[in-house]
Structure formats: C-alpha cells, structure tokens
Design a protein around this motif. Structure first.
Motif, PDB file in Angstrom:
ATOM      1  N   GLU A   1       0.811  -1.222   0.000  1.00  0.00           N
ATOM      2  CA  GLU A   1       0.000   0.000   0.000  1.00  0.00           C
ATOM      3  C   GLU A   1       0.846   1.274   0.000  1.00  0.00           C
ATOM      4  N   THR A   2       2.133   1.174  -0.342  1.00  0.00           N
ATOM      5  CA  THR A   2       2.957   2.381  -0.371  1.00  0.00           C
ATOM      6  C   THR A   2       2.415   3.338  -1.425  1.00  0.00           C
ATOM      7  N   GLU A   3       2.642   4.607  -1.182  1.00  0.00           N
ATOM      8  CA  GLU A   3       2.065   5.634  -2.052  1.00  0.00           C
ATOM      9  C   GLU A   3       2.970   5.951  -3.232  1.00  0.00           C
ATOM     10  N   GLN A   4       2.329   6.409  -4.280  1.00  0.00           N
ATOM     11  CA  GLN A   4       3.056   6.886  -5.442  1.00  0.00           C
ATOM     12  C   GLN A   4       3.432   8.344  -5.205  1.00  0.00           C
ATOM     13  N   ALA A   5       4.378   8.838  -5.975  1.00  0.00           N
ATOM     14  CA  ALA A   5       4.814  10.222  -5.841  1.00  0.00           C
ATOM     15  C   ALA A   5       3.697  11.163  -6.258  1.00  0.00           C
ATOM     16  N   ASP A   6       3.635  12.281  -5.555  1.00  0.00           N
ATOM     17  CA  ASP A   6       2.618  13.291  -5.824  1.00  0.00           C
ATOM     18  C   ASP A   6       3.316  14.622  -6.118  1.00  0.00           C
ATOM     19  N   PHE A   7       2.567  15.622  -6.474  1.00  0.00           N
ATOM     20  CA  PHE A   7       3.102  16.941  -6.822  1.00  0.00           C
ATOM     21  C   PHE A   7       4.044  17.447  -5.728  1.00  0.00           C
ATOM     22  N   GLY A   8       5.248  17.829  -6.111  1.00  0.00           N
ATOM     23  CA  GLY A   8       6.207  18.396  -5.183  1.00  0.00           C
ATOM     24  C   GLY A   8       7.092  17.389  -4.469  1.00  0.00           C
ATOM     25  N   ASP A   9       6.723  16.090  -4.483  1.00  0.00           N
ATOM     26  CA  ASP A   9       7.548  15.075  -3.829  1.00  0.00           C
ATOM     27  C   ASP A   9       8.887  14.961  -4.550  1.00  0.00           C
ATOM     28  N   ILE A  10       9.890  14.543  -3.826  1.00  0.00           N
ATOM     29  CA  ILE A  10      11.220  14.362  -4.405  1.00  0.00           C
ATOM     30  C   ILE A  10      11.421  12.872  -4.681  1.00  0.00           C
ATOM     31  N   VAL A  11      11.646  12.546  -5.940  1.00  0.00           N
ATOM     32  CA  VAL A  11      11.820  11.163  -6.366  1.00  0.00           C
ATOM     33  C   VAL A  11      13.281  10.953  -6.737  1.00  0.00           C
ATOM     34  N   GLU A  12      13.889   9.943  -6.146  1.00  0.00           N
ATOM     35  CA  GLU A  12      15.249   9.554  -6.483  1.00  0.00           C
ATOM     36  C   GLU A  12      15.144   8.278  -7.316  1.00  0.00           C
ATOM     37  N   TYR A  13      15.714   8.292  -8.508  1.00  0.00           N
ATOM     38  CA  TYR A  13      15.572   7.151  -9.408  1.00  0.00           C
ATOM     39  C   TYR A  13      16.824   6.996 -10.257  1.00  0.00           C
ATOM     40  N   GLU A  14      16.918   5.828 -10.880  1.00  0.00           N
ATOM     41  CA  GLU A  14      17.953   5.593 -11.879  1.00  0.00           C
ATOM     42  C   GLU A  14      17.298   4.952 -13.092  1.00  0.00           C
ATOM     43  N   TYR A  15      17.909   5.168 -14.238  1.00  0.00           N
ATOM     44  CA  TYR A  15      17.316   4.646 -15.475  1.00  0.00           C
ATOM     45  C   TYR A  15      18.375   4.482 -16.546  1.00  0.00           C
ATOM     46  N   ASP A  16      18.006   3.733 -17.574  1.00  0.00           N
ATOM     47  CA  ASP A  16      18.845   3.622 -18.757  1.00  0.00           C
ATOM     48  C   ASP A  16      17.978   3.920 -19.973  1.00  0.00           C
ATOM     49  N   ILE A  17      18.613   4.108 -21.100  1.00  0.00           N
ATOM     50  CA  ILE A  17      17.876   4.407 -22.332  1.00  0.00           C
ATOM     51  C   ILE A  17      18.404   3.507 -23.442  1.00  0.00           C
TER      52      ILE A  17
ATOM     53  N   MET B   1       4.561   4.756 -10.582  1.00  0.00           N
ATOM     54  CA  MET B   1       5.403   3.821  -9.839  1.00  0.00           C
ATOM     55  C   MET B   1       5.459   4.153  -8.351  1.00  0.00           C
ATOM     56  N   LYS B   2       5.839   3.125  -7.574  1.00  0.00           N
ATOM     57  CA  LYS B   2       6.035   3.268  -6.132  1.00  0.00           C
ATOM     58  C   LYS B   2       7.510   3.049  -5.819  1.00  0.00           C
ATOM     59  N   GLU B   3       7.890   3.412  -4.617  1.00  0.00           N
ATOM     60  CA  GLU B   3       9.266   3.227  -4.185  1.00  0.00           C
ATOM     61  C   GLU B   3       9.659   1.753  -4.252  1.00  0.00           C
TER      62      GLU B   3
ATOM     63  N   VAL C   1      13.307   2.077 -15.599  1.00  0.00           N
ATOM     64  CA  VAL C   1      13.417   3.010 -14.483  1.00  0.00           C
ATOM     65  C   VAL C   1      13.214   2.270 -13.168  1.00  0.00           C
ATOM     66  N   THR C   2      14.057   2.567 -12.181  1.00  0.00           N
ATOM     67  CA  THR C   2      13.902   2.041 -10.826  1.00  0.00           C
ATOM     68  C   THR C   2      13.803   3.221  -9.872  1.00  0.00           C
ATOM     69  N   ILE C   3      12.731   3.249  -9.079  1.00  0.00           N
ATOM     70  CA  ILE C   3      12.588   4.303  -8.073  1.00  0.00           C
ATOM     71  C   ILE C   3      13.283   3.828  -6.800  1.00  0.00           C
ATOM     72  N   LEU C   4      14.275   4.593  -6.399  1.00  0.00           N
ATOM     73  CA  LEU C   4      15.056   4.243  -5.213  1.00  0.00           C
ATOM     74  C   LEU C   4      14.425   4.802  -3.937  1.00  0.00           C
ATOM     75  N   ASN C   5      13.868   6.003  -4.029  1.00  0.00           N
ATOM     76  CA  ASN C   5      13.315   6.640  -2.835  1.00  0.00           C
ATOM     77  C   ASN C   5      12.298   7.696  -3.249  1.00  0.00           C
ATOM     78  N   ILE C   6      11.231   7.827  -2.466  1.00  0.00           N
ATOM     79  CA  ILE C   6      10.264   8.903  -2.640  1.00  0.00           C
ATOM     80  C   ILE C   6      10.185   9.647  -1.319  1.00  0.00           C
ATOM     81  N   GLU C   7      10.534  10.931  -1.356  1.00  0.00           N
ATOM     82  CA  GLU C   7      10.435  11.755  -0.153  1.00  0.00           C
ATOM     83  C   GLU C   7       9.139  12.553  -0.249  1.00  0.00           C
ATOM     84  N   GLN C   8       8.189  12.191   0.609  1.00  0.00           N
ATOM     85  CA  GLN C   8       6.885  12.858   0.623  1.00  0.00           C
ATOM     86  C   GLN C   8       7.049  14.258   1.210  1.00  0.00           C
TER      87      GLN C   8
END
Length: 180
Positions: free
Chosen positions: A83-99, A136-138, A171-178
């Motif tokens: 039940e973890t929350e997804q990122a919302d407006f203003g939240d800080i999302v830390e992620y890594e990705y490739d292309i 996505m969620k953390e 994309v992998t979400i490492l952390n979401i700071e609410q």
C-alpha cells in the motif's frame, strides 16, 4: 452669402469628421498550409512510432504490457503490491534509469546517467518519464516504451538520441520523499 458659405462649410466639416474608423486589412495573407503540413507530418511520425512499438509488444508474449492514458506503453519488471504511495506533486523522487533504442541497443547506461533526483512536476523532464514516475512506487522497476513525442521529440538530445527517435527506458525508483 459669406455667412451662408461658412455655415455650409462648417456643416460639411462636422459631418465628414463623424465618419467611423475602418478596419485595416493585412497587406499579406497566408493560408496556414505550413501548419497543415506540419500536423500531417507529425501524425505520420506518431503512427510510425506506434506501429514499431506495437510490433515489439506483439512479439513479446512473456510480459503484460499496459497502455497509459498519456500515449505510451509499459510493463513492471518488479511491482510491489504493498500500500505504499506513489509520488505526488512536489515530492522528491530519487531514481535511476537507462535508455535504449527500439532494437534494444543501449544508448545510455544507468552508470552514465547516474542517480537522478526529480521534484515532481516542478522541474523539466521528458513527458513520458515524468508521467511514468507517477505510475510507480518506491522500490519498483518498470520499462517504458516511449514514442518520440513522449521522449526527446523533434530535436533528440543533441548527442546520441536522434530526431523523432522512440526509446525504451527502464526506471527504478530508489526513494520517494513525501513533501506534504
């Protein structure tokens, strides 16, 4: 006679000065054909991108692809049912990705791009990735198949990604700071 002439001249000046202003017409008119041609070209590019992406999805029967309302496709490599929350407006999302390109050739690795930090909807980011992070969620990892207009668009990134190039990004979400 002199009074009569002055009166008639005065009346003429009064009535001729009361004329309503006329609208100015443009010196040169254009038909908008450039805009029509641009729209037609963009529709062809979008259709070609979608055709290529749908061909990849059709070949890959091992995954369940989802279609987003924003015009791209994705699947979860690692989905967290909690039940973890997804990122919302203003939240800080830390992620890594490739292309990668649609053939799976790596354009940028996770190591090259490094860990990214994004303030949701407060910073510039390609629209497909911005909308994908909202899904996505953390701790989750997802792969997004982005048509060119959801990726880097007409200009590309001016380095390795060309103009109108659809991409695949994992994309992998490492952390979401609410924040709220």
């Amino acid at each position: 006679m002199n009074k009569f002439f002055i009166t008639v001249l005065g009346m003429f000046l009064v009535f001729s000065a009361c004329k309503t202003p006329e609208a100015r017409r443009p010196v040169k008119t254009t038909s908008g054909s450039y805009i029509d041609a641009s729209v037609a070209m963009n529709k062809k590019i979008i259709a070609a991108d979608e055709k290529d992406i749908l061909a990849i999805i059709e070949k890959d029967t091992s995954r369940e692809y989802l279609s987003s309302e924003q015009g791209f496709w994705y699947f979860f490599n690692n989905q967290i049912p909690s039940e973890t929350e997804q990122a919302d407006f203003g939240d800080i999302v830390e992620y890594e990705y490739d292309i990668k390109d649609l053939n799976g050739n790596i354009i940028y690795t996770k190591e090259e791009l490094g860990t990214q930090e994004y303030h949701m909807d407060k910073e510039e980011l390609i629209s497909g990735l911005r909308e994908g992070l909202k899904l996505m969620k953390e701790g989750e990892t997802a792969t997004f198949l982005l048509p060119s207009h959801k990726a880097f668009g007409y200009y590309g990134d001016l380095k390795r990604i060309g103009a109108n190039m659809p991409i695949i990004t994992t994309v992998t979400i490492l952390n979401i700071e609410q924040i709220n």
